[in-house]
Design a protein around this motif. Sequence first.
Motif, short mmCIF file in Angstrom:
data_model
loop_
_atom_site.label_atom_id
_atom_site.label_comp_id
_atom_site.label_asym_id
_atom_site.label_seq_id
_atom_site.Cartn_x
_atom_site.Cartn_y
_atom_site.Cartn_z
N VAL A 115 -53.44 -1.07 33.26
CA VAL A 115 -54.84 -1.47 33.42
C VAL A 115 -54.91 -2.97 33.62
N GLU A 116 -56.03 -3.43 34.18
CA GLU A 116 -56.28 -4.87 34.27
C GLU A 116 -57.61 -5.19 33.58
N PRO A 117 -57.68 -6.29 32.85
CA PRO A 117 -58.96 -6.68 32.23
C PRO A 117 -59.98 -7.02 33.30
N LEU A 118 -61.24 -6.68 33.05
CA LEU A 118 -62.27 -6.92 34.05
C LEU A 118 -62.85 -8.33 34.00
N THR A 119 -62.84 -8.95 32.82
CA THR A 119 -63.42 -10.28 32.70
C THR A 119 -62.48 -11.18 31.89
N LYS A 137 -46.48 -14.40 31.09
CA LYS A 137 -47.34 -14.01 32.21
C LYS A 137 -48.44 -13.07 31.73
N PRO A 138 -49.70 -13.38 32.03
CA PRO A 138 -50.81 -12.53 31.59
C PRO A 138 -50.69 -11.07 32.04
N ILE A 139 -50.12 -10.83 33.24
CA ILE A 139 -50.03 -9.45 33.71
C ILE A 139 -49.14 -8.60 32.81
N ASN A 140 -48.26 -9.26 32.05
CA ASN A 140 -47.36 -8.50 31.18
C ASN A 140 -48.05 -7.94 29.94
N MET A 141 -49.33 -8.22 29.78
CA MET A 141 -50.01 -7.69 28.60
C MET A 141 -50.38 -6.23 28.76
N SER A 142 -50.48 -5.73 30.00
CA SER A 142 -50.97 -4.35 30.16
C SER A 142 -50.41 -3.64 31.39
N ASN A 143 -49.23 -4.08 31.86
CA ASN A 143 -48.63 -3.44 33.03
C ASN A 143 -47.59 -2.40 32.63
N GLY A 144 -47.98 -1.54 31.70
CA GLY A 144 -47.13 -0.46 31.23
C GLY A 144 -47.87 0.29 30.14
N PRO A 145 -47.57 1.56 29.92
CA PRO A 145 -48.34 2.37 28.97
C PRO A 145 -48.27 1.90 27.52
N GLY A 146 -47.10 1.45 27.06
CA GLY A 146 -47.00 0.94 25.70
C GLY A 146 -47.67 -0.41 25.56
N LYS A 147 -47.54 -1.24 26.59
CA LYS A 147 -48.13 -2.58 26.56
C LYS A 147 -49.65 -2.50 26.48
N TYR A 211 -50.82 -5.62 38.39
CA TYR A 211 -50.68 -5.02 37.06
C TYR A 211 -49.94 -3.68 37.08
N VAL A 212 -49.62 -3.15 38.24
CA VAL A 212 -48.87 -1.90 38.32
C VAL A 212 -47.48 -2.11 37.72
N SER A 213 -47.01 -1.15 36.94
CA SER A 213 -45.75 -1.33 36.21
C SER A 213 -44.54 -1.40 37.14
N ILE A 214 -44.45 -0.48 38.09
CA ILE A 214 -43.32 -0.44 39.02
C ILE A 214 -43.83 -0.04 40.41
N HIS A 215 -43.51 -0.85 41.39
CA HIS A 215 -43.86 -0.53 42.77
C HIS A 215 -42.67 0.17 43.44
N ASP A 216 -42.93 1.31 44.03
CA ASP A 216 -41.89 2.13 44.63
C ASP A 216 -41.92 1.95 46.15
N LYS A 217 -40.78 1.54 46.72
CA LYS A 217 -40.71 1.33 48.17
C LYS A 217 -40.91 2.63 48.94
N LYS A 218 -40.70 3.76 48.26
CA LYS A 218 -40.87 5.06 48.91
C LYS A 218 -42.26 5.66 48.69
N ALA A 219 -43.13 4.91 48.07
CA ALA A 219 -44.49 5.42 47.80
C ALA A 219 -45.19 5.76 49.12
N ALA A 220 -45.96 6.84 49.08
CA ALA A 220 -46.66 7.32 50.26
C ALA A 220 -48.17 7.21 50.07
N ASP A 221 -48.87 6.95 51.16
CA ASP A 221 -50.33 6.90 51.07
C ASP A 221 -50.87 8.24 50.58
N PHE A 222 -51.92 8.17 49.77
CA PHE A 222 -52.51 9.37 49.23
C PHE A 222 -54.01 9.37 49.52
#
Length: 226
Positions: A115-119, A137-147, A211-222
């Motif tokens: 998730v990313e904070p809105l404000t 890094k601020p993004i490391n506060m919530s770029n994963g389910p445990g975080k 904020y996405v935890s892992i970007h996959d080079k093989k990800a496909a448009d959905f």
Amino acid sequence: MNDDQLGTRHRDAQPLPDWLYALTALEAAPRLLGQTLVRRTEDGEIRCRIVETESYGGLEDKGSHAYGGRRTNRTETMFHSGGKAYVYLIYGMYHCVNVVTGAADDPQAVLIRAVEPLTSHDAELMIRYRGKLPGGKPINMSNGPGKLCLALRIDKSLNGCELKRQDSPLFLEHGDDLTRLSIVQASRINIPYAEEYADKPWRFYIPRHPYVSIHDKKAADFPIPM
């Protein structure tokens, strides 16, 4: 959109429609992207935009805690009808939060992965609760389910929480217009035990979002069917 504009939008925010919670986890996971997760604390409310989800659904999913009908004290919430939070502990130290969906007795859950904070107010509270950030890094506060659970003070006391109710300590609100979102799908993460289900493309996220935890080079448009 600045903080004041977001504040106005929050006051007008509506709960998510009941039909979304009635979907299977696989159908609901991409539709939860862009929606708002709200945590009510003693220091005020924290609002976050969901940017990454992962689907775990049905008795046949070998990646699911409820695979094969395992109905235990831990998994019981997954067997409820959609609209509750399923919170569990991993590695004996980190919590994860899921949105239960589908019909009663059909265990379906969508893991909120990032998730990313809105404000700036939301970010300040999250950083305070999260504590020291990896790499500073601020993004490391919530770029994963445990975080994100650390940053939002989500623990097992919120297991079974009603996500449909805006007077709940944890709930969901309508956020982005899905028709304007770009979404990709990719394999789920860290579930080698799931055998042939390990590589199912049941993880969904907003591409290029920091904020996405892992970007996959093989990800496909959905494309989301409306």
